[in-house]
Enzyme design. Structure first.
Site, PDB file in Angstrom:
ATOM      1  N   SER A 182       0.855  -1.180   0.000  1.00  0.00           N
ATOM      2  CA  SER A 182       0.000   0.000   0.000  1.00  0.00           C
ATOM      3  C   SER A 182       0.894   1.234   0.000  1.00  0.00           C
ATOM      4  O   SER A 182       2.121   1.120   0.034  1.00  0.00           O
ATOM      5  CB  SER A 182      -0.885  -0.004   1.243  1.00  0.00           C
ATOM      6  OG  SER A 182      -0.078   0.226   2.386  1.00  0.00           O
ATOM      7  N   LYS A 183       0.251   2.385  -0.021  1.00  0.00           N
ATOM      8  CA  LYS A 183       0.994   3.656  -0.083  1.00  0.00           C
ATOM      9  C   LYS A 183       2.026   3.769   1.031  1.00  0.00           C
ATOM     10  O   LYS A 183       3.053   4.417   0.888  1.00  0.00           O
ATOM     11  CB  LYS A 183       0.013   4.823   0.004  1.00  0.00           C
ATOM     12  CG  LYS A 183      -0.821   4.963  -1.243  1.00  0.00           C
ATOM     13  CD  LYS A 183      -1.141   6.432  -1.503  1.00  0.00           C
ATOM     14  CE  LYS A 183      -1.899   6.616  -2.802  1.00  0.00           C
ATOM     15  NZ  LYS A 183      -3.349   6.484  -2.643  1.00  0.00           N
ATOM     16  N   ARG A 184       1.691   3.139   2.153  1.00  0.00           N
ATOM     17  CA  ARG A 184       2.599   3.118   3.293  1.00  0.00           C
ATOM     18  C   ARG A 184       4.010   2.659   2.888  1.00  0.00           C
ATOM     19  O   ARG A 184       5.002   3.040   3.479  1.00  0.00           O
ATOM     20  CB  ARG A 184       2.037   2.087   4.282  1.00  0.00           C
ATOM     21  CG  ARG A 184       1.862   2.525   5.671  1.00  0.00           C
ATOM     22  CD  ARG A 184       1.001   1.581   6.514  1.00  0.00           C
ATOM     23  NE  ARG A 184       0.727   0.249   6.048  1.00  0.00           N
ATOM     24  CZ  ARG A 184       1.502  -0.815   6.262  1.00  0.00           C
ATOM     25  NH1 ARG A 184       2.627  -0.678   6.894  1.00  0.00           N
ATOM     26  NH2 ARG A 184       1.136  -1.998   5.824  1.00  0.00           N
ATOM     27  N   HIS A 185       4.055   1.750   1.904  1.00  0.00           N
ATOM     28  CA  HIS A 185       5.335   1.174   1.495  1.00  0.00           C
ATOM     29  C   HIS A 185       6.061   2.034   0.468  1.00  0.00           C
ATOM     30  O   HIS A 185       7.136   1.688   0.016  1.00  0.00           O
ATOM     31  CB  HIS A 185       5.113  -0.223   0.895  1.00  0.00           C
ATOM     32  CG  HIS A 185       4.569  -1.217   1.875  1.00  0.00           C
ATOM     33  ND1 HIS A 185       3.242  -1.557   1.924  1.00  0.00           N
ATOM     34  CD2 HIS A 185       5.173  -1.925   2.853  1.00  0.00           C
ATOM     35  CE1 HIS A 185       3.051  -2.449   2.885  1.00  0.00           C
ATOM     36  NE2 HIS A 185       4.198  -2.686   3.459  1.00  0.00           N
ATOM     37  N   GLY A 186       5.468   3.148   0.077  1.00  0.00           N
ATOM     38  CA  GLY A 186       6.093   4.000  -0.946  1.00  0.00           C
ATOM     39  C   GLY A 186       5.214   4.028  -2.184  1.00  0.00           C
ATOM     40  O   GLY A 186       4.025   3.759  -2.107  1.00  0.00           O
TER      41      GLY A 186
END
Ligand code: GLU
Length: 470
Positions: free
Chosen positions: A240-244
């Site tokens: 997800s966006k959390r990972h970049g």
């Protein structure tokens, strides 16, 4: 002979194209191309509140960038779910007439109460079937599913997966307001579009038994299914966006080349021995959906960078120039009008850069004169002695008949010998003068590529700077 393969990529335009979606699209495309079948793009925009035309444009753009061309589909009319409402209605009526579907008028509050009670018991809510035999003339249309037995999804990746009917319920095909539900639209679309293989993310696996029961109720042949595992972040949770960055567009804008991205996505979950680098033609030739792993694949940017670097290193020079040009312009710079010279410049940069953006950054000095000199090196090199040496270099280069790498190198080496210096003494000085930096591609190449006018102008400017500083 088996019927020709027809597959589809069916994005919901509620956001940009995520790398997971891109990989699903790629696997469908590869399957179609491998079997000389048909690849279809269908836009699943029934969720009107979250679907936008801008997202459709972005998804189409990203697919085109990746080179995943489709044979049928949007923007040709008839491939967007919102354009197909009459087809869903017709199928709903058929199911109603044949008794495979029925109307239900249970008020939402009643269903909510039952849902809450099920939750309290720690169970998944399942509709009770209260309206099954009431013969109501209107309401929400539900699919009548068998109360006993099980549906087996014979998945090409996961093998057989069994779902007991007691775990399913008479799900809603068409809501009370007349709008068809997502699962119903997918079934009707897949049958009417003649889809032979449904390849999609395994977040949809739990929808599949419901859909299979609907195919059967409609008396349609059930297609093959292949549910592709989710892409995971390094911590093995869903990417997800959390990972970049997760959208294809973000990778394009960061300067990854499409061939590297396609190669990388193909290897996320699919393998052929221990081979890592595949041309598109090889992928098409070798791809087999059965070789796709059933477990989640971890997204590893380092590997993508490695592949990207490989493609930058090995691709045709003119093609590279074409790909870099927009990035040069986006940085506010202008590539040289002479293509051969531009390609020559890129040749000196392609060994080191991982992305097109990095390439432009590392080669910025080719497109504009340095506006400053490296702050650490300047006081050491741009001194009175530096100015004197630059003067000598300028003199020798002014006298050159031809301004080639070899001629420049010969002239500078002769000067070194006369002055009793080491190559590094003049090379670093010239490098700082011409690029403003202490690291660059080989300096004689750089001078030759910049040409005599620009090189000499930069050397003179540095000499003046050194004289002023001294
Ligand atoms: N529209 C769905 C999605 O974007 C795909 C459904 C399907 O492929 O059946 O996840």
């Amino acid at each position: 002979m088996a019927a020709p393969i027809r597959v589809r990529f069916a994005p919901s335009p509620t956001g940009h194209l995520h790398v997971g979606g891109a990989r699903t699209a790629l696997f469908n495309w590869l399957l179609a191309r491998h079997h000389r079948g048909t690849f279809i793009l269908r836009i699943e925009d029934t969720d009107r509140s979250r679907s936008t035309d801008d997202n459709i444009v972005a998804i189409v753009d990203a697919l085109r960038w990746l080179g995943l061309d489709w044979d049928e589909g949007s923007p040709t009319p008839g491939y967007r779910q919102t354009e197909r409402l009459a087809i869903y209605r017709e199928h709903a009526e058929r199911l109603l007439r044949s008794g495979r579907a029925y109307y239900c008028d249970c008020p939402p509050e009643l269903l909510d109460r039952e849902r809450a009670a099920a939750q309290q018991r720690g169970e998944t809510f399942r509709y009770s079937g209260r309206c099954r035999d009431r013969g109501l003339p209107a309401g929400a249309l539900r699919l009548r599913i068998p109360t006993t037995g099980a549906t087996v999804v014979n998945d090409l990746i996961h093998g057989p997966v069994t779902f007991e009917h007691t775990q399913l319920d008479d799900w809603i095909l068409v809501r009370t307001d007349g709008t068809p539900t997502y699962n119903f639209c997918v079934v009707v679309d897949d049958v009417t579009m003649g889809i032979t293989h449904v390849v999609r993310g395994d977040d949809h696996l739990s929808n599949t038994p419901k859909q299979i029961l609907c195919y059967e109720a409609l008396d349609y042949a059930v297609p093959e299914f292949a549910h592709v595992s989710m892409i995971l972040g390094k911590d093995r949770s869903r990417l997800s966006k959390r990972h970049g960055a997760t959208s294809v567009q973000a990778f394009r804008d960061a300067g990854y080349v499409a061939d590297a991205m396609v190669n990388y996505l193909a290897r996320l979950g699919w393998s052929h021995g221990d081979q890592e680098v595949f041309s598109r033609a090889e992928l098409v030739e070798l791809f087999d959906i059965k070789d796709v792993a059933s477990s989640g694949a971890v997204f590893d940017v380092t590997k993508l960078e490695w592949l990207s670097q490989h493609y930058l290193k090995t691709m045709d020079g003119r093609r590279l120039a074409e790909l870099v040009e927009p990035f040069v312009r986006a940085a506010g710079l202008t590539p040289p009008p002479d293509l051969a010279r531009f390609v020559g410049m890129l040749d000196t940069l392609r060994e080191r850069a991982k992305t097109l953006v990095e390439m432009v950054e590392q080669g910025r000095f080719y497109f504009e004169a340095p506006s400053a000199y490296d702050a650490k090196a300047a006081p050491k090199l741009l001194t009175a002695e530096g100015a004197r040496r630059l003067g000598l270099v300028i003199e020798r280069l002014e006298g050159l008949g031809e301004f080639t790498t070899a001629a420049i190198e010969r002239a500078v080496r002769a000067l070194i010998d006369e002055l009793g210096l080491k190559l590094v003494d003049l090379a670093q000085l010239a490098r700082l003068a011409v690029t403003g930096r202490t690291a660059s591609p080989p300096i004689f190449d750089v001078l030759a590529l910049l040409g005599p006018v620009e090189s000499l102008a930069r050397l003179r400017r540095a000499r003046e700077f050194a004289e002023r500083a001294a």
